[in-house]
Design a protein around this motif. Structure first.
Motif, PDB file in Angstrom:
ATOM      1  N   SER A  15       0.828  -1.210   0.000  1.00 36.94           N
ATOM      2  CA  SER A  15       0.000   0.000   0.000  1.00 36.94           C
ATOM      3  C   SER A  15       0.861   1.258   0.000  1.00 36.94           C
ATOM      4  O   SER A  15       0.449   2.301  -0.511  1.00 36.94           O
ATOM      5  CB  SER A  15      -0.950   0.013   1.207  1.00 36.94           C
ATOM      6  OG  SER A  15      -0.242   0.206   2.419  1.00 36.94           O
ATOM      7  N   LYS A  18       1.738   3.317  -3.307  1.00 37.70           N
ATOM      8  CA  LYS A  18       0.872   4.336  -3.910  1.00 37.70           C
ATOM      9  C   LYS A  18       1.509   5.723  -3.824  1.00 37.70           C
ATOM     10  O   LYS A  18       1.164   6.623  -4.579  1.00 37.70           O
ATOM     11  CB  LYS A  18      -0.498   4.336  -3.223  1.00 37.70           C
ATOM     12  CG  LYS A  18      -1.323   3.090  -3.505  1.00 37.70           C
ATOM     13  CD  LYS A  18      -2.699   3.184  -2.900  1.00 37.70           C
ATOM     14  CE  LYS A  18      -2.687   3.028  -1.401  1.00 37.70           C
ATOM     15  NZ  LYS A  18      -4.069   2.960  -0.825  1.00 37.70           N
ATOM     16  N   ASP A  19       2.445   5.899  -2.879  1.00 35.55           N
ATOM     17  CA  ASP A  19       3.107   7.181  -2.678  1.00 35.55           C
ATOM     18  C   ASP A  19       4.546   7.134  -3.199  1.00 35.55           C
ATOM     19  O   ASP A  19       5.203   6.094  -3.142  1.00 35.55           O
ATOM     20  CB  ASP A  19       3.128   7.550  -1.199  1.00 35.55           C
ATOM     21  CG  ASP A  19       1.725   7.731  -0.628  1.00 35.55           C
ATOM     22  OD1 ASP A  19       0.868   8.266  -1.359  1.00 35.55           O
ATOM     23  OD2 ASP A  19       1.496   7.330   0.529  1.00 35.55           O
ATOM     24  N   SER A  82      -4.832  -0.805  -3.638  1.00 37.76           N
ATOM     25  CA  SER A  82      -5.151  -0.176  -4.913  1.00 37.76           C
ATOM     26  C   SER A  82      -5.266   1.337  -4.791  1.00 37.76           C
ATOM     27  O   SER A  82      -5.781   1.885  -3.823  1.00 37.76           O
ATOM     28  CB  SER A  82      -6.465  -0.734  -5.465  1.00 37.76           C
ATOM     29  OG  SER A  82      -6.824  -0.070  -6.664  1.00 37.76           O
ATOM     30  N   TYR A  83      -4.808   2.019  -5.832  1.00 35.36           N
ATOM     31  CA  TYR A  83      -4.932   3.472  -5.965  1.00 35.36           C
ATOM     32  C   TYR A  83      -6.340   3.854  -6.420  1.00 35.36           C
ATOM     33  O   TYR A  83      -6.772   4.975  -6.219  1.00 35.36           O
ATOM     34  CB  TYR A  83      -3.899   3.936  -6.999  1.00 35.36           C
ATOM     35  CG  TYR A  83      -3.671   5.422  -7.092  1.00 35.36           C
ATOM     36  CD1 TYR A  83      -2.738   6.054  -6.278  1.00 35.36           C
ATOM     37  CD2 TYR A  83      -4.348   6.199  -8.034  1.00 35.36           C
ATOM     38  CE1 TYR A  83      -2.495   7.412  -6.380  1.00 35.36           C
ATOM     39  CE2 TYR A  83      -4.119   7.558  -8.136  1.00 35.36           C
ATOM     40  CZ  TYR A  83      -3.189   8.163  -7.308  1.00 35.36           C
ATOM     41  OH  TYR A  83      -2.958   9.505  -7.416  1.00 35.36           O
ATOM     42  N   ARG A  84      -7.045   2.910  -7.022  1.00 31.04           N
ATOM     43  CA  ARG A  84      -8.332   3.194  -7.638  1.00 31.04           C
ATOM     44  C   ARG A  84      -9.482   3.069  -6.647  1.00 31.04           C
ATOM     45  O   ARG A  84      -9.429   2.306  -5.682  1.00 31.04           O
ATOM     46  CB  ARG A  84      -8.576   2.237  -8.807  1.00 31.04           C
ATOM     47  CG  ARG A  84      -7.484   2.284  -9.861  1.00 31.04           C
ATOM     48  CD  ARG A  84      -7.774   1.336 -11.000  1.00 31.04           C
ATOM     49  NE  ARG A  84      -6.686   1.314 -11.971  1.00 31.04           N
ATOM     50  CZ  ARG A  84      -6.712   0.608 -13.087  1.00 31.04           C
ATOM     51  NH1 ARG A  84      -7.775  -0.140 -13.375  1.00 31.04           N
ATOM     52  NH2 ARG A  84      -5.677   0.635 -13.918  1.00 31.04           N
ATOM     53  N   ASN A 149       3.760   6.841 -11.025  1.00 31.60           N
ATOM     54  CA  ASN A 149       2.554   7.078 -10.245  1.00 31.60           C
ATOM     55  C   ASN A 149       1.425   6.223 -10.847  1.00 31.60           C
ATOM     56  O   ASN A 149       1.261   6.191 -12.070  1.00 31.60           O
ATOM     57  CB  ASN A 149       2.205   8.569 -10.320  1.00 31.60           C
ATOM     58  CG  ASN A 149       0.928   8.936  -9.589  1.00 31.60           C
ATOM     59  OD1 ASN A 149      -0.155   8.490  -9.950  1.00 31.60           O
ATOM     60  ND2 ASN A 149       1.055   9.774  -8.580  1.00 31.60           N
ATOM     61  N   PRO A 150       0.642   5.511 -10.034  1.00 30.34           N
ATOM     62  CA  PRO A 150      -0.404   4.642 -10.593  1.00 30.34           C
ATOM     63  C   PRO A 150      -1.382   5.354 -11.515  1.00 30.34           C
ATOM     64  O   PRO A 150      -1.869   4.770 -12.490  1.00 30.34           O
ATOM     65  CB  PRO A 150      -1.113   4.093  -9.347  1.00 30.34           C
ATOM     66  CG  PRO A 150      -0.103   4.172  -8.263  1.00 30.34           C
ATOM     67  CD  PRO A 150       0.715   5.397  -8.561  1.00 30.34           C
ATOM     68  N   ASN A 151      -1.667   6.639 -11.235  1.00 26.54           N
ATOM     69  CA  ASN A 151      -2.620   7.354 -12.075  1.00 26.54           C
ATOM     70  C   ASN A 151      -2.003   7.780 -13.398  1.00 26.54           C
ATOM     71  O   ASN A 151      -2.704   7.930 -14.403  1.00 26.54           O
ATOM     72  CB  ASN A 151      -3.185   8.569 -11.333  1.00 26.54           C
ATOM     73  CG  ASN A 151      -4.563   8.956 -11.833  1.00 26.54           C
ATOM     74  OD1 ASN A 151      -5.347   8.105 -12.249  1.00 26.54           O
ATOM     75  ND2 ASN A 151      -4.855  10.241 -11.810  1.00 26.54           N
TER      76      ASN A 151
END
Length: 257
Positions: A15, A18-19, A82-84, A149-151
């Motif tokens: 987790s 994500k950062d 998850s980032y989503r 970055n996931p996005n």
């Protein structure tokens, strides 16, 4: 197999990816969703771990689970990693990429230079346009968003994995552009020349800046050409990804004869 719970230390570590700090510390990043995972694998990236939501995983996801340990996560654990907002069935954990200038093509024809772009969605859309328009490379300059970055990955639909990409400081990037024989074209609303009247027929670097600040003075002063995109309505700026796409495709048009 026992499902990994949100309290598991491994889940906590995943987790943190994500950062940016977590990615930098662990040297890993997340690729969420089957389409993005497939493109990461097609680009030659090697997985370190597979995270699967078993209740929702189908045969297409299961076919991808090779080359790394597989961990089955509970729904709560998948939501934590998850980032989503709506977690995917499959997340791949991959090793970070160096993104060095030395790995870019020696004599590129078209390069997109993204200067201090901070919004992941904007950068992802720019990478998607750069890939679609056949750009040879992308430079991320200054205090820019992390390309892993996931996005960014999601917004680029995985195009980030196929583009030659480097992260550099301002002077370092400008020096590379000079050595590569590229003319620098800077996009700025203050320019007198409309972009389709500019000469983009030769080897070219297209520089765009953040929407709120634009390009730093260093880039404007160094540019061989400054161009603007005309705006006839009430809006005083375009989304930077739209600006980049317009300029990239005009350069493609001109260089295609």
């Amino acid at each position: 197999m026992r499902l990994e719970s949100p309290r598991n230390p491994r889940v906590k570590n995943w987790s943190e990816l994500k950062d940016r700090k977590g990615r930098d510390r662990q040297g890993l990043f997340l690729v969420e969703g089957r389409r993005e995972v497939e493109r990461a694998l097609a680009a030659g990236l090697e997985p370190s771990a597979w995270l699967v939501w078993p209740e929702r995983a189908g045969e297409e996801e299961k076919k991808l689970l090779a080359g790394a340990p597989v961990y089955e996560l509970s729904e709560a654990a998948m939501r934590k990693v998850s980032y989503r907002e709506n977690p995917p069935t499959l997340i791949g954990v991959f090793k970070r990429t160096a993104h060095r200038l030395a790995d870019l093509p020696a004599r590129p024809r078209r390069v997109l230079v993204a200067v201090e772009i901070e919004k992941p969605g904007n950068l992802g859309a720019m990478l998607r346009s750069a890939d679609a328009s056949g750009a040879d490379a992308v430079l991320l300059v200054g205090d820019a968003v992390d390309p892993e970055n996931p996005n960014v990955i999601r917004a680029s639909t995985g195009a980030v994995f196929f583009l030659p990409l480097a992260v550099a400081g301002h002077e370092e990037a400008l020096d590379w552009l000079r050595r590569s024989g590229l003319d620098l074209l800077a996009a700025t609303p203050a320019a007198g020349e409309v972009y389709w009247r500019a000469d983009m027929s030769g080897p070219l670097a297209i520089a765009v800046g953040a929407e709120d600040r634009g390009l730093p003075e260093l880039w404007l002063a160094t540019a061989a050409q400054r161009v603007r995109i005309p705006m006839e309505g009430a809006a005083d700026s375009l989304n930077v990804s739209v600006s980049a796409a317009l300029l990239l495709y005009e350069a493609l048009r001109q260089q295609s004869g």
